[in-house]
Design a protein around this motif. Structure first.
Motif, mmCIF file in Angstrom:
data_model
loop_
_atom_site.group_PDB
_atom_site.id
_atom_site.type_symbol
_atom_site.label_atom_id
_atom_site.label_comp_id
_atom_site.label_asym_id
_atom_site.label_seq_id
_atom_site.Cartn_x
_atom_site.Cartn_y
_atom_site.Cartn_z
ATOM 1 N N ASN A 59 68.748 -52.834 25.982
ATOM 2 C CA ASN A 59 70.027 -53.491 26.181
ATOM 3 C C ASN A 59 71.137 -52.454 26.054
ATOM 4 O O ASN A 59 71.244 -51.778 25.033
ATOM 5 N N SER A 83 64.083 -54.825 35.462
ATOM 6 C CA SER A 83 64.178 -55.441 34.136
ATOM 7 C C SER A 83 63.397 -56.743 34.119
ATOM 8 O O SER A 83 63.341 -57.450 35.111
ATOM 9 N N ASN A 85 64.372 -58.936 31.914
ATOM 10 C CA ASN A 85 65.425 -59.818 31.418
ATOM 11 C C ASN A 85 66.189 -60.394 32.614
ATOM 12 O O ASN A 85 66.901 -59.677 33.314
ATOM 13 N N ARG A 87 68.749 -62.071 32.814
ATOM 14 C CA ARG A 87 70.203 -61.903 32.721
ATOM 15 C C ARG A 87 70.646 -60.692 33.536
ATOM 16 O O ARG A 87 71.734 -60.663 34.097
ATOM 17 N N GLN A 88 69.772 -59.700 33.620
ATOM 18 C CA GLN A 88 70.077 -58.504 34.403
ATOM 19 C C GLN A 88 70.244 -58.826 35.890
ATOM 20 O O GLN A 88 70.960 -58.131 36.598
#
Length: 123
Positions: A59, A83, A85, A87-88
């Motif tokens: 992060n 990623s 994640n 959110r990326q």
């Protein structure tokens, strides 16, 4: 040819037609960090198209104005964000507004490398 560099805040891998960068946890990437990228570009990709792969396993934050200078690198043909994640993925959409070349999000390196090949083979 694979070269490895540990910059303290990032681990950089130079491959034949791409640069993979893994930024350290909690780091803030600012426009002045483009100078380091430019050094690698001049040394390894000065007259050769390449893709930048951002390996986002940690992060960290990116100042979106970084892309104003990054866009000016003629041999850079695109950026792959890797990623797990999700959110990326949203952040990639935001970052794409500041970068006028190819940029895409991937869940894994294998898919990013396929995309890299597609982009570079289309030149």
């Amino acid at each position: 040819m694979t070269k490895y560099y540990d910059l303290g805040f990032a681990k950089v891998e130079i491959h034949q037609d791409y640069l993979k960068n893994t930024i350290s946890e909690g780091f803030l990437v600012m426009p002045e960090h483009n100078n380091l990228l430019l050094e690698f570009v001049i040394k390894y990709f000065n007259n050769k198209p390449f893709i930048y792969i951002s390996n986002r396993i940690n992060n960290y934050a990116v100042d979106p104005t970084v892309y104003h200078e990054t866009t000016k690198i003629d041999t850079l043909k695109g950026i792959a964000i890797v990623s797990k994640n999700h959110r990326q993925k949203k952040l990639t959409e935001l970052e794409s507004k500041f970068f006028n070349k190819e940029i895409a999000y991937f869940n894994n390196l294998k898919e990013a490398l396929k995309w890299k090949n597609k982009i570079l083979n289309s030149l």
